[in-house]
Design a protein around this motif. Structure first.
Motif, PDB file in Angstrom:
ATOM      1  N   ALA A 284       0.800  -1.082   0.011  1.00 49.98           N
ATOM      2  CA  ALA A 284       0.101   0.133   0.091  1.00 49.98           C
ATOM      3  C   ALA A 284       0.994   1.250   0.108  1.00 49.98           C
ATOM      4  O   ALA A 284       0.578   2.237  -0.514  1.00 49.98           O
ATOM      5  N   ARG A 285       1.947   1.226   0.835  1.00 52.31           N
ATOM      6  CA  ARG A 285       2.861   2.526   0.964  1.00 52.31           C
ATOM      7  C   ARG A 285       3.576   2.542  -0.559  1.00 52.31           C
ATOM      8  O   ARG A 285       3.306   3.864  -1.068  1.00 52.31           O
ATOM      9  N   GLU A 286       3.838   1.603  -1.013  1.00 52.72           N
ATOM     10  CA  GLU A 286       4.610   1.561  -2.313  1.00 52.72           C
ATOM     11  C   GLU A 286       3.643   2.303  -3.497  1.00 52.72           C
ATOM     12  O   GLU A 286       4.027   3.058  -4.360  1.00 52.72           O
ATOM     13  N   ILE A 287       2.634   1.654  -3.525  1.00 50.99           N
ATOM     14  CA  ILE A 287       1.514   1.843  -4.497  1.00 50.99           C
ATOM     15  C   ILE A 287       1.044   3.443  -4.385  1.00 50.99           C
ATOM     16  O   ILE A 287       0.884   4.293  -5.290  1.00 50.99           O
TER      17      ILE A 287
ATOM     18  N   GLN B 135      -3.534   2.896  -6.250  1.00 51.23           N
ATOM     19  CA  GLN B 135      -4.612   2.472  -5.364  1.00 51.23           C
ATOM     20  C   GLN B 135      -4.592   1.153  -5.216  1.00 51.23           C
ATOM     21  O   GLN B 135      -4.115   0.412  -5.968  1.00 51.23           O
ATOM     22  N   VAL B 136      -4.796   0.417  -3.900  1.00 48.32           N
ATOM     23  CA  VAL B 136      -4.833  -0.954  -3.855  1.00 48.32           C
ATOM     24  C   VAL B 136      -6.330  -1.447  -3.297  1.00 48.32           C
ATOM     25  O   VAL B 136      -6.738  -0.695  -2.309  1.00 48.32           O
ATOM     26  N   ARG B 137      -6.792  -2.425  -3.902  1.00 48.54           N
ATOM     27  CA  ARG B 137      -8.043  -2.926  -3.370  1.00 48.54           C
ATOM     28  C   ARG B 137      -7.979  -4.444  -3.258  1.00 48.54           C
ATOM     29  O   ARG B 137      -7.314  -5.081  -4.078  1.00 48.54           O
ATOM     30  N   VAL B 138      -8.724  -4.919  -2.445  1.00 49.84           N
ATOM     31  CA  VAL B 138      -8.701  -6.341  -1.948  1.00 49.84           C
ATOM     32  C   VAL B 138      -9.944  -6.935  -1.859  1.00 49.84           C
ATOM     33  O   VAL B 138     -11.053  -6.274  -1.120  1.00 49.84           O
ATOM     34  N   ASP B 139     -10.218  -8.062  -2.438  1.00 50.49           N
ATOM     35  CA  ASP B 139     -11.582  -8.956  -2.463  1.00 50.49           C
ATOM     36  C   ASP B 139     -11.176 -10.290  -2.013  1.00 50.49           C
ATOM     37  O   ASP B 139     -10.353 -10.942  -2.960  1.00 50.49           O
TER      38      ASP B 139
END
Length: 719
Positions: free
Chosen positions: A412-415, A421-425
């Protein structure tokens, strides 16, 4: 000075990244990148030296044995599947060694070492002709490998050029040169206006008397009108020139930016190989699928690569279940990790999907129970944000790839630093999908602006752990500390005044704002006057500036025409540790000048260990990471004693000592050499070093601190 235990902890914390880097280097070599071997050998050599100096014999011996296999490959041996498996198995074992907390958790090294020795025997029994470099291993024979993307495929006609358009660059550079010439003319016109202004001041000087008043008034009016006309013309021409220069620079930036755009095929090749390596390490049957392609700024791709490799390895290790579990769930024996790339107008969407067990939400609730009130009642969706917490892991054991709590928080920090953005499912029993959305081009960097005395600064958002107000300072013999959390297991981190680091002085006070920052060995905090919300800034890199500071790696213009300094967090930490603190402890009385020692060592942990030993002896210490830098520092400030490694990039220790002896002011400086060399060339180097009059040559494998202390004392006493 950090203790040996702290240095050992730093060594272990850095090991996962080093193992990942070494694995990627070997896999890249298998893919045909022969230049990876010297880099891999250098990395193993550094690991070996640091491990032996820290008395981590198991790590040092394994790194040394792996290094001999790499040397055999470089010497002409033809790699086979056995060699590849032995190297990757050794790297996995190094990671497990560093992660193990007791004898029971340590891997069985006998099998790993036997495989390495068998690989070395196979290599040395069938060498290529002398002087002929080893070819990369053939890939056609390995039918089990996933299909390789073809990096030589015809480029998309609509894609930007892969190289600089020399004609376009030349035209814009010529235009900028013309505009620069125009500015030279404008400067001359301004100097003429300045000369006329001086003449005007002479005419209106009352000390000139009252004669010729009418003539002087006429001259004054004439000068004033001419100056106004001249300055008005210069202003108009300057504005036109500034607009044209900005346009030309913008066009040139577009040409260069287009040339920096790269396709994602190479990145996806690395992803496929990383999945194969992780599956082989863990003994899992996994199919890696890569689909789609895209265009990225090269700087974006460089930051995306380690993130994507981490996610893929984690999916294989942490996501795909063991074969017996998959069978009970009615799943195919072979697991699947799919990476899909989709290009949009302004961004690239990268999806990492596995058909594994999904996030263990029950375990996550158990882990969060103490820190998050009501965690047991949260539904699965509400729990997902906690996956990004620093240090969180749901793994019940630590492996070579996962289980250390270093995961989605880093991703998350790098992106986030890329403006993405980072999304998780995740669905229990069905798998996890992680979506990364990153910009095609990198226009700036997200930073947290801070104010500190007369300085306006910023730190990268990804380096910020948290922000806080200081309500209580804990004073220790090592300086102020701040408590991050409450309770018996509260973490204490060093606290420094950023103003003191920047040269303004001061010390942290209750009520100050503070930023808690990440650095290579952990966390530290700096007190500031205030901070603002994160924002994306366009930066001028430090190498483009007409001046330089080790603390500053870039400058961002602000809306009011001022400049904001982007700080290098690692250098701020290093400077803060060395700066004198304004602490409530009496200062030590001034004494005579301490001797100066120069430590030249490319392995950072070994360098810090040596510097700590020397500072404990009362010496001032300067550091250098290679022979070239060491020679420059010695010539700038002659040291009283030099400690140096032998094998270093750019200029090795033997070459540096020879240059020292050729410099009259440094010809008699005592030199102590530390080395891990065990090859046939070692005897030759020993003879050469004796000829150069070095004081002693010590082995890192059998490093004894007391011996070094004795030799340093003798060297300074006899210097």
């Amino acid at each position: 000075m950090r203790s040996r235990a702290d240095l050992v902890a730093t060594f272990h914390r850095a090991m996962p990244d080093r193992v990942a880097q070494a694995t990627d280097l070997w896999l890249g070599y298998e893919q045909g990148q022969s230049g990876n071997l010297p880099v891999l050998r250098r990395l193993l050599h550094t690991l070996k030296g640091e491990a032996h100096m820290l008395e981590l014999a198991a790590c040092g011996d394994l790194a040394e044995l792996t290094e001999t296999v790499i040397d055999a490959v470089r010497g002409g041996g033809r790699p086979t599947q056995l060699i590849g498996d032995s190297v990757l198995g050794a790297l996995e074992a190094l990671g497990l060694l560093s992660a193990s907390v007791g004898e029971e958790a340590a891997p069985d090294l006998d099998v790993v070492k036997q495989t390495l020795r068998a690989a070395h025997a196979e290599l040395t029994s069938g060498r290529s002709p002398a002087g002929e470099p080893a070819p990369p291993p053939a890939r056609a024979a390995e039918s089990a490998l996933p299909p390789r993307l073809d990096p030589a495929a015809p480029p998309d006609p609509a894609a930007p050029p892969a190289v600089l358009d020399a004609e376009a660059v030349g035209a814009r550079v010529h235009e900028l040169q013309r505009l620069h010439g125009e500015r030279e003319v404008l400067q001359r016109r301004l100097r003429e206006a300045q000369r006329m202004l001086r003449a005007l001041l002479v005419e209106i000087d009352p000390r000139g008397g009252t004669d010729r008043v009418a003539e002087r008034i006429t001259k004054t009016l004439g000068y004033g009108a001419e100056i106004e006309r001249l300055l008005g013309a210069v202003r108009a021409d300057w504005s036109s020139n500034e607009f044209a220069s900005g346009r030309a620079l913008g066009e040139l930036d577009e040409v260069v930016r287009a040339a920096s755009v790269v396709r994602t095929e190479r990145l996806l090749n690395q992803v496929s190989l990383a999945a194969r390596s992780a599956a082989r390490m863990l003994g899992k049957d996994v199919e890696a699928r890569v689909e789609g392609t895209g265009l990225l700024d090269a700087a974006v791709e460089r930051r995306l690569e380690p993130v994507l490799l981490h996610l893929v390895r984690n999916a294989v290790d942490h996501g795909i279940e063991p074969a017996d579990v998959r069978a009970r769930r009615g799943k195919p024996a072979r697991g699947t990790v799919a990476v899909t790339v989709v290009q949009t107008d302004a961004a690239v969407r990268v999806e990492v999907k596995d058909d594994g067990g999904g996030v263990d939400f029950a375990r996550l609730r158990e882990v969060l129970a103490e820190a998050v009130p009501g965690a047991a009642s949260l539904d699965d969706t509400a729990l997902i944000p906690y996956l990004f917490a620093h240090g969180l892991t749901t793994s019940r054991s630590v492996g070579a790839i996962s289980g250390r709590g270093v995961g989605l928080d880093v991703v998350a920090r790098e992106i986030g630093a890329l403006g993405g953005q980072v999304r998780v499912d995740s669905r229990p029993g069905l798998g996890t999908t992680i979506l990364l959305v990153v910009p095609k081009n990198l226009h700036g960097e997200e930073v947290v602006p801070v104010s500190c005395g007369r300085f306006r600064c910023a730190v990268p958002t990804h380096a910020v752990h948290s922000v806080m107000l200081l309500d209580e300072l804990l004073h220790t013999s090592d300086g102020p500390r701040v408590r991050l959390t409450s309770g018996p297991s509260a973490e204490l981190v060093p606290l420094y005044a950023l103003g003191a680091v920047l040269g303004d002085g001061g010390q942290p006070e209750p009520g100050d704002a503070a930023l808690v920052l990440h650095h290579a060995a952990g966390l530290f905090a700096v007190s500031v006057d205030g901070y603002e919300n994160p924002r994306l800034c366009a930066l001028v890199r430090s190498e483009e500036l007409p001046w330089s500071s080790p603390l500053v790696r870039g400058v961002a213009p602000t809306a009011d025409g001022e400049a904001m300094l982007l700080l290098d967090v690692e250098r701020v930490f290093a400077c803060a540790r060395q700066a004198p603190r304004e602490a409530p402890f009496p200062a030590a009385p001034e004494s005579k000048r301490e001797p100066l020692a120069l430590v030249v060592e490319d392995a950072p942990v070994a360098r810090e260990l040596l510097c700590g030993i020397l500072r404990a002896l009362g010496l001032r210490v300067e550091e250098a990471s290679d022979g070239r830098e060491g020679l420059a520092r010695a010539r700038a400030t002659p040291p009283d004693v030099v400690l140096t490694d032998l094998e270093m990039p750019y200029m090795n220790g033997l070459e540096m000592v020879a240059e020292l002896r050729r410099t009259p002011a440094l010809a008699r400086v005592p030199v102590v050499v530390l080395t891990t060399q065990t090859t046939a060339t070692h005897a030759q180097n020993l003879a050469a070093l004796r000829g150069l009059g070095v004081r002693a040559v010590l082995s890192k494998q059998r490093f004894v601190e007391e011996e070094l202390r004795r030799i340093i004392a003798e060297s300074l006493g006899g210097a």
